[in-house]
Scaffold this motif. Sequence first.
Motif, PDB file in Angstrom:
ATOM      1  N   TYR A   1       0.836  -1.208   0.000  1.00  0.00           N
ATOM      2  CA  TYR A   1       0.000   0.000   0.000  1.00  0.00           C
ATOM      3  C   TYR A   1       0.870   1.256   0.000  1.00  0.00           C
ATOM      4  CZ  TYR A   1      -3.589   3.405   1.010  1.00  0.00           C
ATOM      5  OH  TYR A   1      -4.434   4.484   0.924  1.00  0.00           O
ATOM      6  N   PHE A   2       1.912   1.256   0.823  1.00  0.00           N
ATOM      7  CA  PHE A   2       2.780   2.425   0.838  1.00  0.00           C
ATOM      8  C   PHE A   2       3.482   2.588  -0.510  1.00  0.00           C
ATOM      9  CE2 PHE A   2       6.719   4.729   1.876  1.00  0.00           C
ATOM     10  CZ  PHE A   2       6.160   5.856   2.471  1.00  0.00           C
ATOM     11  N   GLN A   3       3.849   1.476  -1.124  1.00  0.00           N
ATOM     12  CA  GLN A   3       4.430   1.554  -2.457  1.00  0.00           C
ATOM     13  C   GLN A   3       3.451   2.191  -3.445  1.00  0.00           C
ATOM     14  OE1 GLN A   3       5.423  -2.528  -3.252  1.00  0.00           O
ATOM     15  NE2 GLN A   3       6.734  -2.689  -1.448  1.00  0.00           N
ATOM     16  N   LYS A   4       2.164   1.940  -3.229  1.00  0.00           N
ATOM     17  CA  LYS A   4       1.125   2.473  -4.110  1.00  0.00           C
ATOM     18  C   LYS A   4       0.998   3.983  -3.990  1.00  0.00           C
ATOM     19  CE  LYS A   4      -3.839   1.922  -5.016  1.00  0.00           C
ATOM     20  NZ  LYS A   4      -5.066   1.195  -4.602  1.00  0.00           N
ATOM     21  N   VAL A   5       1.140   4.495  -2.790  1.00  0.00           N
ATOM     22  CA  VAL A   5       0.936   5.932  -2.575  1.00  0.00           C
ATOM     23  C   VAL A   5       2.243   6.711  -2.583  1.00  0.00           C
ATOM     24  CG1 VAL A   5      -1.164   5.516  -1.257  1.00  0.00           C
ATOM     25  CG2 VAL A   5       1.021   5.700  -0.048  1.00  0.00           C
ATOM     26  N   LEU A   6       3.366   6.014  -2.640  1.00  0.00           N
ATOM     27  CA  LEU A   6       4.661   6.671  -2.587  1.00  0.00           C
ATOM     28  C   LEU A   6       4.841   7.586  -3.794  1.00  0.00           C
ATOM     29  CD1 LEU A   6       7.320   6.762  -0.942  1.00  0.00           C
ATOM     30  CD2 LEU A   6       8.179   4.953  -2.438  1.00  0.00           C
ATOM     31  N   THR A   7       5.266   8.816  -3.552  1.00  0.00           N
ATOM     32  CA  THR A   7       5.509   9.781  -4.630  1.00  0.00           C
ATOM     33  C   THR A   7       6.999   9.930  -4.872  1.00  0.00           C
ATOM     34  OG1 THR A   7       5.623  11.678  -3.124  1.00  0.00           O
ATOM     35  CG2 THR A   7       3.435  11.044  -3.927  1.00  0.00           C
ATOM     36  N   PRO A   8       7.389  10.374  -6.060  1.00  0.00           N
ATOM     37  CA  PRO A   8       8.817  10.563  -6.337  1.00  0.00           C
ATOM     38  C   PRO A   8       9.497  11.520  -5.358  1.00  0.00           C
ATOM     39  CG  PRO A   8       7.559  10.623  -8.377  1.00  0.00           C
ATOM     40  CD  PRO A   8       6.568  10.588  -7.260  1.00  0.00           C
ATOM     41  N   SER A   9       8.799  12.573  -4.947  1.00  0.00           N
ATOM     42  CA  SER A   9       9.420  13.530  -4.026  1.00  0.00           C
ATOM     43  C   SER A   9       9.681  12.896  -2.667  1.00  0.00           C
ATOM     44  CB  SER A   9       8.519  14.757  -3.866  1.00  0.00           C
ATOM     45  OG  SER A   9       7.253  14.395  -3.336  1.00  0.00           O
TER      46      SER A   9
END
Length: 884
Positions: free
Chosen positions: A222-230
């Motif tokens: 889930y965190f991988q899903k919401v992780l942003t480049p910044s």
Amino acid sequence: MRLWGCIPLTLLALVALSTTTQVAWNSDATIQSQTLVDVLNNDEDYSSLLSLLQKAKLIPTLNKLNGSTLFAPTNDAIKRHDLWRSALEYPNSLKDNLQEELRQQLFYHLLNFSVTEDPKDLTTLRVLETLHFPKFLDPPPNEPPPWMPIPESTLGNQSQKLRITSRDGVAWVGVDAFGKGGIEVKKQKVEAANGVVYGIADVLEVPPHLGRVLSHEPSLSYFQKVLTPSILNVINSTSELTLFMPVDSAWEELDSIERLYLESQFAADDLLRILNMHTVVEKSVRWSDTFGSTATLTTEYGSKLEVVVSEGKTTVSGTALSQPDIYASNGVLHLVSSLLVPPGALQLTPEKYLLALNCTSFISLIHSVNLTHLVNDTETQYTILAPKDDVLSLFKNDGLPKQGSDELKRMLQYHFFPGKWTPKKLVDGMLLESVLREPGLDGGRQVMHVEVNDDEKQDVPSRHIRFGGAGIIGEHIVINNTVVYFISSPLEPPVDPLQTALPSLELSSFLAAVFSTSIAEVIKKMPRATFLIPHNAAFKRLGKLVSDHLLAASSKADLENVIMHHIIDGIEYSQSLVNGSLRTFATFEGSDLQLERLSNSSLIVSPSGGWAGMKSALYPTNMLTETGVIHELSDLMIPRSVELNVGKLMKAAKATTMINMVTKAGFDWILNGTAPPEGSEWANNGLGGASWTLLCPTDDALKHYNLTQLLENIDILRALVSQHLIRTSPSVGESGLFDVFDVLNNNCPLPLEDLGEYHTLLSPSSAYGDIVFRALDDKVAQYMVGIKNARGTDKQADWARVLTWGRATTGGGTGGVITIDRMLVPYHPPWWIKYFAPSFVGALGVGSICLFFYAVRRVWKRDVTEATYEPVGGFGQDDSDESL
């Protein structure tokens, strides 16, 4: 990267090798004296590794080490590793000539002490310190590497760790915190004079940055899903990072709306906030073996994490540490079973709801103009009109201002209203103030019209609501202090008054008049203005001559004053007009308008000038503009600054010939609407306060006359003009005598419908000076005017058709001009008509007298000539007497 000062560390005791002091591993003296390099060189299975050590310039390092451990990948293992194989086959493929990355990976296979105990015999998991000191290698170093690794790293100047354990009698190196996974120790230990070598089946992978570690952890999907480049960049670029990351099941603690929001492209701030709540950055990485029995850690967010180790279990702020110590090059990752979010740290804002309910395009537009405070403020009460994505998609290519523009900012502000306006609070016709503040309103808030229709015929009564003409889709939602309505189309804020009125065809004549002047651009921006715009019929109701005068190119000043008289200085919405206490309103022209509220709820407006009885019906329509509001009028209004005299109306009729005749005859004071000159015969006759209506023949009506000869004879000319001048009583057209909308009697100098007789200026000196109006039989509302009692040839010179008219404002607002199609020549009857009648009357009188006396004579004569006699024998009575 944050590098701390070098910590003194004795890596190895570099002393001279002495065979007499070495521990004998076997009875072979040759083996006892060989080095690690010799061990590799003597085993063909390590030829590839030896070549790589040479390329990385680590042979001298191995020779200098004393009491070390080398986990040596076999040739087969190296063939399966891309980087190492490429370094052998394609030496120039490495990023830098120093092979720093290769060196770091080789150091990860080296320990600064000897593991003498056979790993197969280990009963517990053992953590080893390698010689790999991770650091940021971008860009690659340019200086020659030192023989020994420098104890400076992104792990707080500590070396990377490596675990080793035994499972089912097999040694495994590089396992996780639970002893799982790892690489099999395939070859038995080989001892050398300065250390030991263990052959392993694969290359040990150097722990990557925390970002890559996170991306490969199955329980963090889930965190991988919401992780942003910044955020990923923050994780990868921070040294000494200790990260407590919740597993997938922990995120289910959040509201579904919150999760949908976190999955959107606008949740970067909240995601970073959540990350900081789970991040500890100190001078050293906090591996699990540093916790002790209790520890208090401060997160980057500022919250406190209480770590408790008891009975082999570790909890972090009350939640279980499900997996500790996942190694990374710039820190360590710990997995926890719940979110470490302090109470109240995350709130469900309107933005999160809107994003979750398919209003992402709307939110994107809000972000582009920095209005996010309107959707993230949970303390202030707001009402939001939000178009969903499918609605905005219809306007994607056309109809929406450019992202980030001031125009878009104005438009979006018009979708927010201070206050919590639930449907029960809305009333039909009300005006809601938005957060949009307009310069044209002197910084005041722009308003929006609300329509409410209650449908009580259904089983369940419902309310149909429209905001600014846009309908409501679905049910509204209430989010704490916010009410959200989903609208059927985006709402554009009001534009300038002229552009606002332009679509209304009923107002086009007034707008055309405005655009013909030089003040159009000025009145567009007049702040806090109420426009009263008359309907197109108002110009016709004004009278053709007045209308033609105002629209003439030479009358721009009068037209501009009329226009400015229709603009109230201030904003007056319908409510204040219908129920307000004001009855007088200042205009930008400089004079006032008078408002009268009738018993039938009608609103009547009277101008400051014009003629008697000039009024207009006001229709409050609340057409909103960026500077105020527009209402509609039935009629045009004339201010006192605009003087409509007979001369102006004659110019509007293009009656230049008649103007010259009136001037030549000495009646120019009538043209100007002034009193006659003092001492003149007209002043002496008491005409100083009179108003005049001029019957004005058109130029075409006069083209058959010898004007030169006519103008030379002043007496004839004056009589001719006098025949066309009607003294108009001030009582004609007085307010109250006629209905407000009685057009004919309101805009005409004379009440033609009365078909009355009127004295002209010629009447005192001529028996034929009076004129009379008659209605034509063949057409309705068509009239003729003629000289009373005239007996012309077929009446051709004695009557004319009424064409147009215009009412003057001078002389108390009575009088004016009536154009006719023929000149009324003063009537002079011929001699036979002039003398026949009196002669006939005289003769008839004399004859009547003669006849009277003749009849009298005959009667008299008959009475005096008739014979008298006595009966024979006397009267009978006497005879009887004698007989007696």
